[in-house]
Structure formats: C-alpha cells, structure tokens
Enzyme design. Structure first.
Site, mmCIF file in Angstrom:
data_model
loop_
_atom_site.group_PDB
_atom_site.id
_atom_site.type_symbol
_atom_site.label_atom_id
_atom_site.label_comp_id
_atom_site.label_asym_id
_atom_site.label_seq_id
_atom_site.Cartn_x
_atom_site.Cartn_y
_atom_site.Cartn_z
ATOM 1 N N SER A 1 42.614 96.363 3.170
ATOM 2 C CA SER A 1 43.053 97.275 2.072
ATOM 3 C C SER A 1 43.969 96.409 1.235
ATOM 4 C CB SER A 1 43.998 98.316 2.732
ATOM 5 O OG SER A 1 44.775 99.221 2.068
ATOM 6 N N TYR B 1 51.592 101.150 7.593
ATOM 7 C CA TYR B 1 50.265 101.103 7.336
ATOM 8 C C TYR B 1 50.034 99.677 6.649
ATOM 9 C CZ TYR B 1 45.543 101.282 4.741
ATOM 10 O OH TYR B 1 44.253 101.104 4.502
#
Length: 179
Positions: A139, A152
């Site tokens: 990501s 995250y």
C-alpha cells in the site's frame, strides 16, 4: 488438473472473497491457472471448475499449515502465492488501543509471514521446475505514513521490510518475492 499435456500452474490468493483478491483470482483463471482462493468468507463465489474456495484465517498457524497441505495433496504443487488478506485500522494514535493494533498486525504482516513459511518448503522441493512467485500486496501506506492510519501504515512498512528481506534470502533460488 491437466491443460493439454502440461499440468496447470497453481496459485493461492488470500483475501480472495472481494476487492483486489477477487480480481486477482479472476485474472489467474483467465490465464488458465488452477486457483485456490483463501478467505474467511466465501462472499465472492466464483463458478469455475479451476477455482476452489479455501476457508482460511491467516492468523491461525495450524489452519494455514493444514490448508497448504490440503492444496498440495489436491494440486500437487504451488507456483504462486498472492498474499492479499489485510485490512485498515482508521483512527488517531491516541485513540487506538493495543489490542486493535496487534489484531491488525497479525493479519497484515504476520499472516503474510505465516503463508510464506508454509509455501516455501513446497516451492523449494519443486526446484527449478517451480519458478515460484510470492507477491505481497502492499500500500502507499507502506511508503508514506498516513494520518489517522498510523497503525495501518506501520503494518505496511513492516510488510515492505519483510518482503525485501525475504527476497534477499531467496536470491539464489528460483523463487521470487515482490511487494
């Protein structure tokens, strides 16, 4: 399992029930692969004789080993692992509790490691005919710390480090690891 005179290549995709994982499954099927889609739920049901849903929680080490054993018994090989299972935790650092962070890290980073550890012996046994591939879905949050998604981002930074290190460990084999 045969495609003409050649055995079909075998892919395992985690997080296969929706989103990127579901799309990856469809792409492999379109290329003629035998695909095992692993997920906790089967919400992305696919009607294709080359697709097999594997109920799997990547946080359960015994379940991961059992699933990989079952796949090898059924398909005889593993050519690709796409580690896509993961989720985001949104919230300010000061409002996020340790249990939430640890649960997310267990899926986003530790689950990826569990899957790699389970498939690597199979890929190594296949030797030069295997040309194994392991793909970890990263990501932008693994390159840039995202505000209100610090945990995250930390999990995806950790995943980037795990991928880089594993790639180096496997540099002298036919197994390639990418993020």
């Amino acid at each position: 399992m045969e495609q003409g005179s050649k055995a079909k290549r075998v892919a395992i995709v985690t997080g296969a029930s929706s989103g990127i994982g579901h799309a990856v499954v469809l792409a492999f099927l379109a290329q003629g692969w035998l695909v095992f889609g692993a997920s906790r739920t089967d919400s992305g049901r696919i009607e294709n004789s080359d697709f097999h849903h594997v109920p799997l929680d990547v946080t359960d080490d015994a379940a991961v080993r059992r699933a990989i054993g079952d796949i090898v018994r059924q398909a005889g090989r593993i050519d690709a692992l796409i580690s896509n299972a993961g989720y985001s935790l949104v919230g300010a650092v000061e409002d996020t509790c340790d249990e939430e962070i640890l649960a997310m890290l267990d899926v986003n980073m530790m689950g990826v490691g569990r899957m790699a550890r389970a498939v690597l012996p199979v890929m190594r046994r296949q030797g030069s005919r295997g040309h194994g591939r392991i793909v970890h879905i990263g990501s932008i949050g693994g390159s840039v710390g995202l505000p209100y998604q610090a945990a995250y981002s930390a999990s995806k930074f950790a995943l980037a480090g795990l991928t880089e290190a594993l790639s180096g460990e496997l540099a002298d084999t036919d197994i390639r690891v990418v993020l």
